[in-house]
Design an enzyme around this catalytic site. Structure first.
Site, PDB file in Angstrom:
ATOM      1  N   PRO A   2       0.807  -1.432   0.237  1.00 17.69           N
ATOM      2  CA  PRO A   2      -0.353  -0.066   0.048  1.00 17.69           C
ATOM      3  C   PRO A   2       0.706   1.414  -0.371  1.00 17.69           C
ATOM      4  CG  PRO A   2      -0.907  -1.444   1.583  1.00 17.69           C
ATOM      5  CD  PRO A   2       1.245  -1.816   1.209  1.00 17.69           C
ATOM      6  N   GLU A   3       0.969   2.591  -0.925  1.00 20.48           N
ATOM      7  CA  GLU A   3       1.070   3.052  -0.753  1.00 20.48           C
ATOM      8  C   GLU A   3       0.251   4.294  -0.842  1.00 20.48           C
ATOM      9  OE1 GLU A   3       3.629   4.326  -4.226  1.00 20.48           O
ATOM     10  OE2 GLU A   3       3.740   2.250  -4.990  1.00 20.48           O
TER      11      GLU A   3
END
Length: 268
Positions: A2-3
């Site tokens: 996840p960014e």
């Protein structure tokens, strides 16, 4: 992993369910994720959740006595569920509320983190650059920061000491939209090029947040629905496919040990 947009989508997803609620109990089904889970987190029990904030890819669940610092790692996710739903495999942390709901943290790879801070400061939060969606992140700042830097511009904008949260996917997309080759030395960019790149970084991240985050194998929103921005990716993961601007083939190479995608004709 996840960014920043995925983490921000998680924050937006859980916030309405947690703000103003009282923590009844914290349950840890493992003593360690990426790091040991500190016993001090138990201080949150009996406390009202005042705010959910984000710094880079860390979420802070804030109370009057301190805050839980949550990082999703490679595969972590958060859900708000009825507390009587039995935990599944890899459900490592439960933050149970007095209203019968539970914030449940799932992490198959156990590379995330639950940490504790009493004053908002923590070693994990030190030496970070500005948030990319704030006024502090602008072309003048980057132009000065990049002066005489030989580091590839893609690596430069992915450095959390320069700016937080511009991960690999969004660095690729922003550089393509700004028509800047990812291998160029950061110090070679003109101020006008930094203006373009800052604009595109902000736009790409804002679009990703609006559309729910990139669909990654291990990520889904707080309500269980996947993100949809992956449908919009123009170069990332598209090696050999036609460039959406000139129809030439998208190229791929390693920069700083990360897969990098670009159009050699459109980006210079």
């Amino acid at each position: 992993m996840p960014e920043l947009p995925e983490v921000e989508v998680s924050r937006l997803g859980i916030t309405p369910h947690l703000i103003g609620q009282t923590v009844a109990k914290l349950t840890f089904r493992t003593p360690k994720l990426r790091w040991d889970i500190p016993h001090e987190l138990k201080k949150m029990e009996g406390q009202i959740i005042r705010n959910i904030s984000r710094r880079a890819k860390y979420l802070l669940i804030e109370t009057n006595v301190g805050s839980a610092i949550v990082h999703l790692g490679m595969s972590g996710s958060l859900r708000v569920l009825d507390a009587d739903i039995a935990p599944a495999k890899h459900d490592h942390v439960d933050l149970k509320l007095t209203n019968g709901k539970v914030l449940r943290y799932n992490d198959p790879r156990r590379f995330g983190a639950w940490l504790w801070t009493e004053n908002g400061e923590h070693q994990a939060l030190l030496n970070m650059g500005p948030e990319p969606l704030t006024k502090d992140f602008d072309a003048q700042y980057l132009f000065a920061k990049a002066d005489k830097k030989r580091l590839a511009v893609k690596q430069f904008i992915m450095d959390n000491k320069v700016v937080v949260g511009v991960g690999n996917i969004y660095a690729n997309e922003s550089l393509f939209s700004a028509r800047i080759h990812p291998c160029r030395a950061a110090g070679s960019l003109t101020e006008d090029e930094w203006v373009r790149l800052v604009k595109e970084i902000k736009q790409v991240l804002e679009t990703a947040i609006e559309q729910g985050g990139t669909t990654l194998k291990d990520f889904a929103q707080a309500d269980g629905k996947p993100g949809y921005f992956a449908q919009e990716l123009r170069v990332y993961g598209r090696s050999g496919e036609p460039c959406p601007s000139c129809s030439g083939a998208i190229q791929e190479q390693k920069i700083g040990q990360r897969n990098t995608f670009f159009c050699g004709a459109c980006q210079n």
